[in-house]
Design an enzyme around this catalytic site. Structure first.
Site, mmCIF file in Angstrom:
data_model
loop_
_atom_site.group_PDB
_atom_site.id
_atom_site.type_symbol
_atom_site.label_atom_id
_atom_site.label_comp_id
_atom_site.label_asym_id
_atom_site.label_seq_id
_atom_site.Cartn_x
_atom_site.Cartn_y
_atom_site.Cartn_z
ATOM 1 N N SER A 21 -11.921 1.454 4.756
ATOM 2 C CA SER A 21 -10.459 1.417 4.670
ATOM 3 C C SER A 21 -10.012 0.031 4.242
ATOM 4 O O SER A 21 -10.276 -0.965 4.921
ATOM 5 C CB SER A 21 -9.849 1.747 6.031
ATOM 6 N N HIS A 46 -10.904 4.270 1.095
ATOM 7 C CA HIS A 46 -9.852 4.889 1.911
ATOM 8 C C HIS A 46 -8.592 4.023 1.849
ATOM 9 O O HIS A 46 -8.629 2.829 2.132
ATOM 10 C CB HIS A 46 -10.360 5.010 3.351
ATOM 11 N N ASP A 48 -4.844 3.566 3.221
ATOM 12 C CA ASP A 48 -3.920 3.941 4.299
ATOM 13 C C ASP A 48 -2.481 3.663 3.878
ATOM 14 O O ASP A 48 -2.079 2.514 3.707
ATOM 15 C CB ASP A 48 -4.260 3.157 5.571
ATOM 16 N N MET A 50 1.411 3.870 4.783
ATOM 17 C CA MET A 50 2.290 3.946 5.971
ATOM 18 C C MET A 50 3.722 3.607 5.575
ATOM 19 O O MET A 50 3.947 2.721 4.752
ATOM 20 C CB MET A 50 1.817 2.958 7.036
ATOM 21 N N HIS A 79 -4.732 8.451 2.581
ATOM 22 C CA HIS A 79 -4.332 8.980 3.885
ATOM 23 C C HIS A 79 -2.847 8.674 4.067
ATOM 24 O O HIS A 79 -2.483 7.529 4.307
ATOM 25 C CB HIS A 79 -5.211 8.293 4.950
ATOM 26 N N MET A 81 0.347 8.464 5.933
ATOM 27 C CA MET A 81 0.988 8.440 7.256
ATOM 28 C C MET A 81 2.471 8.212 7.013
ATOM 29 O O MET A 81 3.019 7.136 7.301
ATOM 30 C CB MET A 81 0.364 7.327 8.110
ATOM 31 N N MET A 150 -8.349 12.011 13.688
ATOM 32 C CA MET A 150 -8.005 10.618 14.018
ATOM 33 C C MET A 150 -8.585 10.277 15.388
ATOM 34 O O MET A 150 -8.332 10.973 16.365
ATOM 35 C CB MET A 150 -6.482 10.429 14.048
ATOM 36 N N GLY A 158 -8.487 -1.781 13.552
ATOM 37 C CA GLY A 158 -9.034 -2.600 14.629
ATOM 38 C C GLY A 158 -8.781 -2.108 16.036
ATOM 39 O O GLY A 158 -8.944 -2.854 17.003
ATOM 40 N N ASP A 188 -11.696 8.896 11.609
ATOM 41 C CA ASP A 188 -11.021 7.644 11.223
ATOM 42 C C ASP A 188 -10.466 6.962 12.471
ATOM 43 O O ASP A 188 -9.633 7.535 13.174
ATOM 44 C CB ASP A 188 -9.887 7.995 10.246
HETATM 45 C C1 DX5 Z 1 -5.308 3.748 11.100
HETATM 46 C C2 DX5 Z 1 -5.950 3.989 9.773
HETATM 47 C C3 DX5 Z 1 -7.386 3.701 9.681
HETATM 48 C C4 DX5 Z 1 -7.765 2.248 9.944
HETATM 49 C C5 DX5 Z 1 -9.143 2.243 10.518
HETATM 50 O O1 DX5 Z 1 -4.024 4.274 11.068
HETATM 51 O O2 DX5 Z 1 -5.802 5.358 9.411
HETATM 52 O O3 DX5 Z 1 -7.909 4.103 8.416
HETATM 53 O O4 DX5 Z 1 -7.746 1.445 8.810
HETATM 54 O O5 DX5 Z 1 -9.482 0.959 10.881
HETATM 55 P P1 DX5 Z 1 -10.657 0.655 11.922
HETATM 56 O O6 DX5 Z 1 -11.921 1.217 11.317
HETATM 57 O O7 DX5 Z 1 -10.650 -0.826 12.018
HETATM 58 O O8 DX5 Z 1 -10.299 1.364 13.208
HETATM 59 ZN ZN ZN Z 2 -6.820 6.129 7.573
#
Ligand code: DX5
Ligand code: ZN
Length: 228
Positions: A21, A46, A48, A50, A79, A81, A150, A158, A188
């Site tokens: 990601s 990946h 993300d 948002m 992805h 969100m 999820m 993190g 994820d």
């Molecule tokens: C959270 C994201 C993840 C995130 C994962 O909303 O969808 O893709 O980047 O990060 P780690 O692997 O650090 O949990």
């Molecule tokens: Zn994600």
């Protein structure tokens, strides 16, 4: 598994597909960061997305995907969100997204949004928040290529892996097999060389900090790909 679904190729060999990601990458050096994890063995990138409404954080949108499309040949796994993803799906398709995953909680017309992704020719994905029962997305299983479980609350990289979500992965595997479907299971959130042991039923791992935060990214990807 068929050759016209290239994203399945590695999964059928029994290993995990690894999708780092970019949320945990250095955004000032995004191309170099992607090149680096590509050399290190990443299968997908990946992305993300948002909107500050569906989740309490803002990241990137279709213009960045469009730019990344020009600098990588790896599949861009987006992805979303965001609320009402159907409004933006055409932009992501046009930008060159290979896969688009939407949240079952994000629109009153989930089937319509999935159909838009399908018609655009991208891999169709659906996901859910940790607090949403798996039953809410099971009616869409026949319409998708991928289900993302999820294992953290969406919004930030993190965070710590939520072990109580593992039962969804197990249940999904049973459901997919029972219905004779070819749907990939992706996980994820908080995926590390340790927590991956709990999600052996998955096909594809998203990992942000475990890959981009590692000194040796090739070793980090190898540790995720095969665990003992
Ligand atoms: C959270 C994201 C993840 C995130 C994962 O909303 O969808 O893709 O980047 O990060 P780690 O692997 O650090 O949990
Ligand atoms: Zn994600």
């Amino acid at each position: 598994m068929s050759e016209n679904k290239p994203w399945e190729r590695k999964a059928k060999l029994g290993g995990f597909l690894i999708a780092p990601s970019i949320l945990s990458a250095d955004f000032a050096r995004l191309k170099e960061e992607i090149d680096d994890v590509t050399t290190a063995g990443a299968d997908w990138i990946h992305v993300d997305v948002m909107d500050g409404h569906f989740v309490p954080n803002l990241t990137i949108g279709a213009p960045v995907v469009k730019s990344l499309r020009k600098v990588t040949t790896l599949p861009l796994d987006c992805h979303l969100m965001i609320d009402n993803p159907e409004k933006y799906i055409p932009d992501f398709l046009k930008a060159g997204a290979d896969g688009i995953t939407i949240h079952v909680e994000s629109t009153p017309d989930v089937a319509g949004a999935l159909q838009r992704i399908r018609h655009g020719g991208a891999r169709v994905g659906i996901t859910l928040r940790p607090g949403t029962p798996l039953e809410e997305l099971l009616p869409y299983l026949e319409q998708v290529d991928l289900v993302l479980v999820m294992t953290v609350e969406p919004g930030f990289g993190g965070q710590s892996f939520m072990p109580d979500q593992v039962r969804k992965v197990t249940r999904l595997r049973q459901e997919i097999d029972a219905r004779g479907l070819r749907v990939l299971i992706q996980v994820d959130g908080g995926i590390t060389a340790e927590t991956v042991k709990q999600v052996a039923d998955a096909d594809c791992l998203v990992a942000g900090s475990a890959v981009f935060g590692a000194k040796n990214r090739a070793a980090a990807i190898a540790a995720l790909s095969r665990f003992e």
